[in-house]
Design an enzyme around this catalytic site. Structure first.
Site, PDB file in Angstrom:
ATOM      1  N   CYS A  20       0.843  -1.202   0.000  1.00  0.00           N
ATOM      2  CA  CYS A  20       0.000   0.000   0.000  1.00  0.00           C
ATOM      3  C   CYS A  20       0.874   1.247   0.000  1.00  0.00           C
ATOM      4  O   CYS A  20       2.101   1.175  -0.005  1.00  0.00           O
ATOM      5  CB  CYS A  20      -0.931   0.001   1.200  1.00  0.00           C
ATOM      6  SG  CYS A  20      -0.070   0.167   2.788  1.00  0.00           S
ATOM      7  N   CYS A  23       3.558   1.574   2.640  1.00  0.00           N
ATOM      8  CA  CYS A  23       4.802   0.853   2.348  1.00  0.00           C
ATOM      9  C   CYS A  23       5.729   1.715   1.496  1.00  0.00           C
ATOM     10  O   CYS A  23       6.940   1.752   1.710  1.00  0.00           O
ATOM     11  CB  CYS A  23       4.494  -0.455   1.620  1.00  0.00           C
ATOM     12  SG  CYS A  23       3.492  -1.614   2.549  1.00  0.00           S
ATOM     13  N   ASP A 420       8.043  26.057 -33.727  1.00  0.00           N
ATOM     14  CA  ASP A 420       9.152  26.426 -34.600  1.00  0.00           C
ATOM     15  C   ASP A 420       8.744  26.095 -36.035  1.00  0.00           C
ATOM     16  O   ASP A 420       7.945  25.176 -36.256  1.00  0.00           O
ATOM     17  CB  ASP A 420      10.399  25.647 -34.187  1.00  0.00           C
ATOM     18  CG  ASP A 420      11.576  25.935 -35.093  1.00  0.00           C
ATOM     19  OD1 ASP A 420      11.828  27.117 -35.368  1.00  0.00           O
ATOM     20  OD2 ASP A 420      12.226  24.972 -35.533  1.00  0.00           O
ATOM     21  N   ASP A 620      12.944  21.505 -32.572  1.00  0.00           N
ATOM     22  CA  ASP A 620      13.671  20.309 -32.991  1.00  0.00           C
ATOM     23  C   ASP A 620      14.616  19.793 -31.909  1.00  0.00           C
ATOM     24  O   ASP A 620      15.312  18.801 -32.117  1.00  0.00           O
ATOM     25  CB  ASP A 620      14.435  20.556 -34.293  1.00  0.00           C
ATOM     26  CG  ASP A 620      15.492  21.650 -34.153  1.00  0.00           C
ATOM     27  OD1 ASP A 620      15.765  22.073 -33.009  1.00  0.00           O
ATOM     28  OD2 ASP A 620      16.048  22.081 -35.176  1.00  0.00           O
ATOM     29  N   ASP A 624      16.598  25.092 -30.396  1.00  0.00           N
ATOM     30  CA  ASP A 624      15.495  25.736 -29.682  1.00  0.00           C
ATOM     31  C   ASP A 624      15.580  25.512 -28.182  1.00  0.00           C
ATOM     32  O   ASP A 624      14.585  25.710 -27.471  1.00  0.00           O
ATOM     33  CB  ASP A 624      14.154  25.200 -30.198  1.00  0.00           C
ATOM     34  CG  ASP A 624      13.892  25.607 -31.638  1.00  0.00           C
ATOM     35  OD1 ASP A 624      14.038  26.801 -31.941  1.00  0.00           O
ATOM     36  OD2 ASP A 624      13.572  24.734 -32.452  1.00  0.00           O
TER      37      ASP A 624
END
Length: 728
Positions: A20, A23, A420, A620, A624
Site C-alpha cells: 500500500c 509501504c 518552430d 527540434d 530551440d
C-alpha cells in the site's frame, strides 16, 4: 572503479513485499537515510525505486547500503535488471485454496437468507478458518510485524489486526462461553480470501501496465552476426563492440546502433518511432537497434552498444517516467503517512463506543473489525502510478516519450502552443531555388559560398552544398570559417590564388554591415553574400539566394487539431516576416513572430506566459533549447531516428520520436486523459474511504462485505487505469 561508477548517478531497484501507499512511504524514508542519497522515489504499481545519488559518491559504494536499508525496513530488494525480465503468471493457488476453505463457512449465512437455519459445528469452523488465518494469511503477519518494528503501519497491519480480532473473538466465544454455531470465523477467513483474490487480480493488472516496457525490451535480439575477414560468426549481444561490422539478413532485428556500410534495404522502425511505413536505408544511413531489416542484406558498422544505444535510452526514459511521481502524488503521500494511525484510532473509538452504548463486546469487536478491514490505503497508493504507467506506455507505443511527470501534469492545462517553423512544420530540407550573382559569374560565387558552408549543419548550408554537388563543382580551400550566431557565417576562401573574406547571412546582418537591400518582401527564405575583404572601402554585396522548404503533409491537420482543442497557435521563426506569414496563412496559424534570433525565442515564450497563457513550445530539440527551457511544457520533435533523436531525448520533457506534427495534439490528448484517470482514481479511492469507514463504524457493514469492498477498491483502480489503452 569502472567508468559507469563515475557517470551513473541513478540506481534503480526492484522492491518486493509492498502492499500500500504506507509501504511506499516507509521504503522511501529508508532509502533517503542512506548517506550519499539525494532523492528517492518509489512506485507501488511497478514495485520499483529510483535513487538519485550525490555527485561525490559512486554506484558501487552505495548499492549494498541501499539493499540493506530496504531489507531493514521489512522488504526485499535487488538491483533492477536491464535485460527483459521473465514474466511469471501470478499464482492463484493461495487465493484458490483460501476460497475453497472459506466456502463452507459462508454457506450457513447464505442458507439463512432462505430461512434455513443450519450451521457447522464449532470445531469444524475452527479447523477450516485456522489454516486460512495463519498459513495462507501468514504474509499479512510478516508484513505487519515489519511495519510495527519500523514504527509505522500499512494495509497488512490493518488486515492482520482485523482478522485476528475476528478469529480470536470466535475462539474465545467457543471455548469460554460455548456459543456453538454462532461464531465469526467466516468473517476473518473470507476477508483474507478476498484480499488474496484482490492481490492476484491486481498482480495480473500490473503485468498489463508494464506491457510497453516489456515490448521495448524484447526488441533486443539475443545474438548478433559478426562479419570478420569474410566470415560470419554468431556472438552474444553483450560481446558486440563499437567499430564491429555486423551482418543483417532480411527480416532480422538490428542488434545495436550503427550505420549502413554496404547494401540497400527498407527498415521498419515502428516500435521505436511509431512510424508505420518502412524507411529506406542505403550506405551511410543510420540504423537503430531494435528496428527490423526488410528484404535486403546489409553490412553495418557499430556506433553504439549497451546503455549507449538509442533503444536503451528510450527504455531508460520510459522507466524513469513510470517510476517518477507526478506533483499531485505529493498530496497523496502526506495523506497516506497519517492514514493507518488514523484508522487504528477510529477502530478503537468504534469498539469503545459500541461497548459503552451497551451493544455488547461481541458487536463492538465486529464493528471495529469492519473498520480495520475496509480501510485500505492500497487504492490510494495505486491511483497515480497505475495511470502514469499505462499513459506513458500508450504514449511510447505512438512514438511519444514523456520524460518529465511535471510536464505530463502541466500539458493538460496548456492554452497556447508555440511552433518552430523549420523542421517542425516544414520538412527541414530546404532547396536552393535561386542564386543571383551581381558582379561575377554565378558558378564562381556559388562554388565559394558552398566551400564556406562545408562544415555547417544548418539546413540552408546543406541546400547550397547539394546544389554545388548537382553541378559537380570543385570546392576551393577555406580558412578561419566561423559561425555568427543568429546571423550566418564568415570565412576566407581562395579566389584566383588570393584569400577573400566572405559573409553569408540574413537581412539583419547585411543591414548591420551597412548594405542596402531590396525592400521588396519575399515569401521565400532569403540569404545574402557580401565581401568583407579589407582592400574594399567597405562591405560589398555580391549576391543573394532564395530557398524553399516544403510543408510537412500533416502540418495543416496538426494546426487544425490544436485549434479544435481550443488552443492559441503561434509560429516563432528566424525567417523573414513575409516568408513566415506565408507559411502561417497556409496552415491557419493565428499569430506569427518572425525575424527572431534563437537566443531571443525564449523572451517571446516569456511574453506569452505573461499574457496568461500556459505555453507548450515545440522545436527540434537542438537550436530551440532556450525556448524549450522557458516554456511550461517543452516538446522536442525528432525528424528521423539518429543523433537528433538522442539530443531531443535529453532536451525536453516530451519527445516526439518522429517528425509528424500531428503527434503534438496526440501528446496533449494523452496527457489530458492520463491526468483525468489520475483524478478519477484518487476521487474513488478517497470517496471509498470517506464513505466506507463511517458506514463500518456505524455498524452498516459486516467484515465480509468490508473485505470484499477493500479488495474491489484496488482492483477497480487498476482496471480504470487500463482503460487508457482503449483510447485512440
Amino acid at each position: 572503479m569502472t567508468s559507469d561508477d563515475l557517470t551513473v548517478k541513478t540506481v534503480s531497484l526492484d522492491i518486493e513485499g509492498m502492499s500500500c501507499a504506507s509501504c511506499v512511504s516507509r521504503v522511501e524514508k529508508a532509502l533517503k537515510k542512506v548517506q550519499g542519497v539525494q532523492e528517492a522515489s518509489v512506485n507501488l504499481a511497478n514495485e520499483t525505486a529510483r535513487v538519485q545519488l550525490s555527485p561525490n559518491v559512486t554506484r558501487a559504494q552505495v548499492l549494498a547500503l541501499l539493499l540493506q536499508a530496504v531489507e531493514k525496513a521489512g522488504y526485499q530488494a535487488h538491483e533492477h535488471a536491464t535485460e527483459p525480465a521473465i514474466v511469471h503468471e501470478p499464482s492463484f493457488s493461495a487465493a484458490g485454496i483460501s476460497l475453497l476453505l472459506s466456502a463452507p463457512l459462508v454457506l450457513p449465512m447464505l442458507l439463512g437468507l432462505f430461512g434455513i437455519d443450519w450451521g457447522l459445528p464449532a470445531w469444524v469452523q475452527f479447523a477450516l478458518a485456522t489454516p486460512v488465518q495463519f498459513v495462507l494469511g501468514a504474509r499479512f503477519y510478516r508484513a505487519a510485524w515489519h511495519a510495527v518494528r519500523a514504527g509505522t503501519g500499512n494495509m497488512d497491519l490493518l488486515v492482520a489486526l482485523g482478522t485476528s480480532a475476528g478469529w480470536g473473538l470466535s475462539t474465545w466465544l467457543w471455548l469460554a462461553h460455548d456459543h456453538g454455531e454462532h461464531l465469526y470465523y467466516e468473517a476473518s477467513a473470507v476477508v483474507i480470501s478476498l484480499v488474496l483474490l484482490g492481490k492476484w487480480l491486481e498482480s495480473r493488472a500490473k503485468q498489463q501496465t508494464g506491457a510497453a516496457i516489456r515490448a521495448l525490451q524484447e526488441l533486443r535480439p539475443e545474438v548478433a552476426r559478426l562479419w570478420r575477414a569474410g566470415v560470419e560468426t554468431d556472438i552474444a549481444l553483450a560481446q558486440v563492440r563499437v567499430g564491429d561490422v555486423l551482418v543483417l539478413r532480411p527480416g532480422e532485428r538490428v542488434p545495436v546502433d550503427g550505420a549502413v556500410l554496404e547494401g540497400e534495404s527498407h527498415v521498419d522502425e515502428a516500435m521505436l518511432s511509431g512510424e508505420p511505413l518502412p524507411v529506406h536505408k542505403q550506405k551511410g544511413d543510420a540504423l537503430t537497434g531494435g528496428s527490423i531489416n526488410g528484404a535486403g542484406r546489409l553490412l553495418m558498422t557499430t556506433t553504439a552498444v549497451g546503455t549507449q544505444t538509442l533503444l536503451a535510452q528510450i527504455i531508460e526514459r520510459v522507466e524513469s517516467a513510470q517510476a517518477a511521481k507526478a506533483p499531485i502524488q505529493r498530496v497523496v503521500d502526506k495523506v497516506s503517512a497519517l492514514f493507518v494511525p488514523a484508522v487504528l484510532l477510529v477502530a478503537l473509538i468504534t469498539c469503545v463506543g459500541w461497548w459503552w452504548s451497551g451493544a455488547g463486546l461481541e458487536a463492538a469487536f465486529i464493528h471495529a473489525v469492519a473498520v480495520l478491514v475496509i480501510a485500505c490505503p492500497c487504492a490510494l497508493g495505486l491511483a497515480t502510478p497505475a495511470a502514469i504507467m499505462v499513459g506513458t506506455g500508450v504514449a511510447a507505443r505512438q512514438g511519444i516519450l514523456i520524460k518529465d511527470m511535471e510536464a505530463l501534469e502541466l500539458a493538460q492545462r496548456v492554452t497556447a502552443v508555440a511552433l518552430d517553423k523549420t523542421g517542425t512544420l516544414t520538412q527541414g530540407k530546404p532547396q536552393l531555388l535561386s542564386f543571383n550573382a551581381l558582379h561575377e559569374k554565378r558558378e564562381t560565387l556559388l562554388v565559394q559560398v558552398a566551400a564556406l558552408q562545408q562544415g555547417s549543419e544548418h539546413p540552408l548550408a546543406r541546400a547550397v552544398l547539394e546544389a554545388a554537388r548537382r553541378e559537380q563543382l570543385v570546392l576551393p580551400v577555406t580558412q578561419q570559417v566561423q559561425a555568427v550566431p543568429g546571423k550566418g557565417l564568415q570565412g576566407y576562401v581562395t579566389d584566383s590564388g588570393s584569400l577573400r573574406l566572405l559573409a553569408i547571412g540574413n537581412r539583419r546582418w547585411m543591414q548591420e554591415l551597412g548594405l542596402a537591400l531590396n525592400p521588396t518582401a519575399s515569401t521565400q527564405t532569403e540569404s545574402w553574400v557580401a565581401d568583407l575583404s579589407p582592400h574594399w572601402p567597405g562591405p560589398v554585396l555580391l549576391g543573394s539566394m532564395t530557398f524553399g522548404d516544403a510543408l510537412k503533409p500533416g502540418s495543416a491537420h496538426a494546426v487544425a487539431q490544436l485549434q479544435a482543442l481550443g488552443l492559441h497557435t503561434v509560429m516563432i521563426s528566424g525567417d523573414n516576416q513575409a516568408a513566415a506569414q506565408a507559411v502561417a496563412e497556409k496552415l491557419g496559424i493565428e499569430e506569427v513572430i518572425a525575424d527572431v534570433l534563437p537566443t531571443d525565442k525564449a523572451q517571446h515564450i516569456e511574453r506569452l506566459r505573461a499574457q496568461g497563457y500556459v505555453v507548450a513550445m515545440v522545436g527540434d530539440g537542438i537550436n530551440d533549447a532556450p525556448a524549450l527551457a522557458a516554456a511550461d511544457v517543452s516538446m522536442a520533435m525528432s525528424n528521423g531516428l539518429g543523433q537528433s533523436t538522442d539530443v531531443a531525448l535529453r532536451t525536453a520533457g516530451i519527445t516526439l520520436m518522429r517528425g509528424d506534427p500531428t503527434l503534438i495534439a496526440a501528446a496533449l490528448d494523452i496527457s489530458r486523459r492520463t491526468v483525468r484517470k489520475i483524478h478519477q482514481n484518487l476521487f474513488w479511492a478517497f470517496i471509498y474511504n470517506i464513505v466506507g469507514i463511517p458506514l463500518a463504524a456505524l455498524g452498516y457493514l459486516s467484515p465480509v462485505v468490508a473485505g470484499a469492498a477493500m479488495a474491489l477498491s484496488s482492483v477497480s483502480v487498476m482496471l480504470n487505469a487500463l482503460l487508457l489503452r482503449r483510447g485512440k
